[in-house]
Design a protein around this motif. Structure first.
Motif, mmCIF file in Angstrom:
data_model
loop_
_atom_site.group_PDB
_atom_site.id
_atom_site.type_symbol
_atom_site.label_atom_id
_atom_site.label_comp_id
_atom_site.label_asym_id
_atom_site.label_seq_id
_atom_site.Cartn_x
_atom_site.Cartn_y
_atom_site.Cartn_z
ATOM 1 N N THR A 34 41.648 37.349 -0.932
ATOM 2 C CA THR A 34 40.899 38.271 -0.075
ATOM 3 C C THR A 34 39.662 37.594 0.499
ATOM 4 N N LEU A 35 38.885 36.980 -0.391
ATOM 5 C CA LEU A 35 37.639 36.364 0.068
ATOM 6 C C LEU A 35 37.915 35.179 0.990
ATOM 7 N N SER A 38 38.866 36.279 4.377
ATOM 8 C CA SER A 38 37.736 37.027 4.949
ATOM 9 C C SER A 38 36.647 36.067 5.425
ATOM 10 N N VAL A 39 36.313 35.101 4.564
ATOM 11 C CA VAL A 39 35.246 34.155 4.919
ATOM 12 C C VAL A 39 35.602 33.409 6.199
ATOM 13 N N ILE A 40 36.848 32.926 6.249
ATOM 14 C CA ILE A 40 37.249 32.172 7.444
ATOM 15 C C ILE A 40 37.189 33.056 8.686
ATOM 16 N N SER A 41 37.735 34.280 8.561
ATOM 17 C CA SER A 41 37.790 35.168 9.731
ATOM 18 C C SER A 41 36.382 35.575 10.178
ATOM 19 N N VAL A 42 35.542 35.919 9.204
ATOM 20 C CA VAL A 42 34.180 36.322 9.554
ATOM 21 C C VAL A 42 33.445 35.148 10.213
ATOM 22 N N VAL A 161 36.419 43.456 8.124
ATOM 23 C CA VAL A 161 37.394 42.403 7.830
ATOM 24 C C VAL A 161 37.989 42.582 6.439
ATOM 25 N N ILE A 162 37.137 42.808 5.437
ATOM 26 C CA ILE A 162 37.649 42.943 4.070
ATOM 27 C C ILE A 162 38.566 44.156 3.964
ATOM 28 N N ALA A 163 38.157 45.252 4.574
ATOM 29 C CA ALA A 163 38.984 46.452 4.523
ATOM 30 C C ALA A 163 40.347 46.185 5.159
ATOM 31 N N THR A 164 40.352 45.417 6.214
ATOM 32 C CA THR A 164 41.602 45.182 6.937
ATOM 33 C C THR A 164 42.529 44.211 6.199
ATOM 34 N N THR A 165 41.966 43.378 5.316
ATOM 35 C CA THR A 165 42.856 42.452 4.598
ATOM 36 C C THR A 165 43.918 43.215 3.809
ATOM 37 N N THR A 166 43.590 44.453 3.398
ATOM 38 C CA THR A 166 44.581 45.213 2.628
ATOM 39 C C THR A 166 45.830 45.488 3.450
ATOM 40 N N ALA A 172 53.667 39.519 3.244
ATOM 41 C CA ALA A 172 53.702 38.261 2.518
ATOM 42 C C ALA A 172 52.334 37.610 2.399
ATOM 43 N N PHE A 173 51.284 38.437 2.363
ATOM 44 C CA PHE A 173 49.963 37.880 2.122
ATOM 45 C C PHE A 173 49.406 38.612 0.914
ATOM 46 N N GLY A 174 48.773 37.894 0.024
ATOM 47 C CA GLY A 174 48.254 38.522 -1.202
ATOM 48 C C GLY A 174 47.100 39.442 -0.938
ATOM 49 N N GLY A 175 46.032 39.236 -1.617
ATOM 50 C CA GLY A 175 44.874 40.097 -1.465
ATOM 51 C C GLY A 175 45.032 41.372 -2.263
ATOM 52 N N PHE A 176 43.989 42.140 -2.334
ATOM 53 C CA PHE A 176 44.018 43.359 -3.141
ATOM 54 C C PHE A 176 45.016 44.380 -2.624
ATOM 55 N N GLY A 177 45.341 44.317 -1.342
ATOM 56 C CA GLY A 177 46.268 45.284 -0.763
ATOM 57 C C GLY A 177 47.633 45.219 -1.430
#
Ligand SMILES: Nc1ncnc2c1ncn2[C@@H]1O[C@H](COP(=O)(O)OP(=O)(O)OP(=O)(O)O)[C@@H](O)[C@H]1O
Ligand SMILES: [Mg+2]
Lengths: 294, 301
Positions: A34-35, A38-42, A161-166, A172-177
């Motif tokens: 997730t991070l 997020s870091v790259i996108s932000v 951004v973090i909210a959208t990662t879910t 096929a992408f991990g993250g908390f979602g």
């Protein structure tokens, strides 16, 4: 109770370590995913949006285009866009990052140009009149004075951004979602709730930290002034609610347009000519108070 | 010397702020541009440091067309003092005063030393150096503004209604401060005002403007007071009314040859001291604050 179960699920040390799979949620790994994205996108969103926003705020040009583009970006159906990009580019992190960047730009852009625009026109005019170059005006006057709103925009971008990662976890992408997706598929509501709590807590922690940063950058301009104001307020027996500080941008970012259009009418830049500062100041005063600028 | 040659300025929105304006502003004197709101005073003044570029005509400083000068360099050599001080709110008093010298490469130590000197010149206590502008009174802010304007030791000072936002007592003080500084430093000062009393007090030369930057009258305060060119000027300087229209009273008994004067409202305001009267006669020539002991030097801006 499911809530307690979810907390217990999160607090289970075994759920944190190791690689994901075979019943191991591997929270640390998901947090990293997730991070990471997020870091790259932000970062990409900031690199694009801040210079653009400052340029728009400084010159007063291109605001309409920016508002339009921001609205389009916000209106894009996240899932639909993501699906198309995944089909076009392939199932990897790149399309996900593109979507996150697109969603992250508008609030950062709004924070940047609103912040620069909110700087008193007389101050900028005087800086120019004593012989600062345009670059010096941006770096030494506009950016320091816009710092609070800039951080506000940054806050909104990070949360977005973090909210959208879910959502991206569906592909096929991990993250908390992934806990939401898997939980739903397996009827494991404890896991689902745990995933939701994890994202929420992460957002709250980061938002809180950035709120502190925002407070720190704003009063730095007027450290003692702030003390004096507080003292006066106390002396005056003022016990009513203090004008809120530092909440404005992250809250209001989505409806900045009205403010900006309103300000538009009083805002004029004619090369080095005198902007109609008195009118702008009138318009800006309540706005500045609202954002707790000084 | 600053010279305007048929200068006009039409803003982008079509406002003709200044039309065919010509004026010579002598070096080392105070020239006050006075006129009602919107008459183009600020526009005229800002053409000197290229904050406004004329639509036509030229502005010359010591014979050099300012249009040929790079704006940033030009502005760094001209002090600018405005109504709301225009100080940087996020910088301390000292940092505000040293801003321009630091930009021009003066060392930090030198800039600070000079800033402290200037604070003294404009009557600010050293203890205020670390304050932020928002912690100063309006009058103190204006003093900082003046100190900042003087920081690069410019030949030319532009002052745009610098004292109109402070209360009358502080304004008096600041006006006297300007006269004192001017007697010492003898700058070429262009002072914009809408207050005719201020103009008469400060100006060696007063230029009365009407809408469009049209000069209705220009001259020394005495010339204008003695002989207002038009009804507009007469009204503007208040020649018909109040305290400027003085009449020798005949109802009050004369004290020897001295005569009591009453103003337009009928109130006694003073006495004409006749030679041989009880009060000794003063200098019959109206005083001007011009630094007349200093000769006009060419090339002095
Ligand atoms: N940047 C600008 N764009 C368009 N019009 C302007 C601009 N600046 C000034 N004007 C107009 O030009 C005219 C002269 O303005 P200016 O500011 O020079 O007057 P002023 O004599 O300084 O007035 P005041 O005493 O109110 O300061 C006015 O009609 C004003 O509205
Ligand atoms: Mg003006």
């Amino acid at each position: 109770m499911i809530f307690v179960q979810a907390i217990a699920w999160i607090l289970d040390g075994g759920h944190w370590v190791g690689r994901a799979g075979a019943g191991n949620p591997a929270i640390l790994q998901r947090l990293g995913e997730t991070l990471g994205i997020s870091v790259i996108s932000v970062a990409i969103a900031v690199v694009i949006a801040v210079p653009l926003g400052v340029l728009i705020g400084h010159t007063g040009r291109g605001r309409l285009v920016a508002i339009l583009a921001s609205n389009v970006a916000r209106a894009l159906p996240t899932l639909g866009l993501l699906s198309i990009l995944l089909l076009l580019i392939g199932i990897n992190a790149v399309p996900i990052a593109i979507v996150l960047v697109l969603l992250g730009i508008p609030p950062m852009l709004a924070g940047a140009y609103a912040g620069v625009e909110a700087v008193n026109r007389d101050t900028i005019d005087a800086a120019r009149a004593v012989g600062m170059t345009e670059w010096q005006i941006v770096v030494r006057v506009e950016l320091p004075l816009a710092a609070s709103l800039l951080v506000g925009g940054f806050r909104a971008t990070v949360l977005q951004v973090i909210a959208t990662t879910t959502v991206a976890s569906a592909f096929a992408f991990g993250g908390f979602g992934i806990y939401l997706i898997n939980g739903l598929a397996q009827n494991d509501f404890v896991q689902m709730l745990a995933g939701a709590i994890l994202v929420t807590v992460l957002c709250l922690l980061i938002d809180g930290a950035l709120a502190v940063v925002q407070r720190l950058v704003a009063p730095r301009a007027f450290p003692a002034a702030r003390r004096i104001r507080l003292r006066r307020r106390r002396a005056a027996g003022h016990s009513g609610p203090r004008p809120s500080r530092g909440r404005g941008p992250s809250r209001k970012v989505c409806s900045h347009e009205e403010d900006l259009q309103r300000r538009d009418r009083g805002h004029r830049r004619d090369g080095g000519d005198r902007p109609d500062a008195r009118r702008v100041r009138q318009l800006e005063e309540p706005e500045r108070r609202r954002i707790g600028w000084r | 010397m600053i010279e305007f040659r048929s200068v006009s300025k039409t803003y982008q929105d079509g406002t003709a702020a200044v039309e065919d304006f010509s004026l010579e502003i002598p070096a080392r004197r105070i020239t006050v541009l006075v006129g009602s709101s919107g008459s183009g005073k600020t526009t005229v003044m800002r053409m000197i440091n290229r904050m406004v570029d004329p639509t036509s005509g030229t502005v010359e400083i010591d014979g050099v067309d300012v249009a040929t000068r790079e704006p940033v360099q030009l502005r760094r050599g001209i002090g600018y003092i405005m109504q709301n001080s225009g100080l940087l709110p996020h910088r301390s008093v000292l940092d505000n005063i040293t801003t321009v010298p630091r930009l021009t490469g003066v060392s930090k130590a030198d800039a600070r030393r000079r800033a402290f000197e200037l604070m003294e010149v404009v009557g600010l206590e050293r203890s205020l150096a670390d304050r932020y502008p928002s912690q100063l009174s309006g009058g103190q802010q204006q003093r900082v503004g003046v100190a900042r304007g003087l920081a690069v030791d410019p030949n030319i000072l532009l002052m745009d209604e610098p004292f109109s936002a402070v209360d009358p007592i502080v304004r008096d003080e600041l006006q006297q401060e300007v006269l004192r500084i001017q007697a010492e430093l003898a700058k070429t000062i262009v002072f914009v005002s809408h207050d005719i009393d201020e103009a008469f007090l400060l100006g060696d030369q007063v230029v009365v403007l009407e809408r469009g930057g049209h000069i209705v009258q220009q001259g020394t305060p005495t010339e204008i007071l003695a002989n207002p060119a038009t009804d507009f000027v007469a009204t503007f300087i208040g020649a018909e009314r109040g305290k400027r229209r003085l009449v020798v009273s005949d109802s009050t008994p004369a004290i020897g040859d001295d005569r009591v004067l009453v103003d337009g409202g009928g109130y006694p305001v003073g006495i004409i001291a006749a030679p041989g009267g009880r009060l000794e006669a003063g200098n019959p020539n109206p005083k001007s604050r011009s630094v007349s002991n200093k000769t006009d030097q060419a090339g002095d801006a």
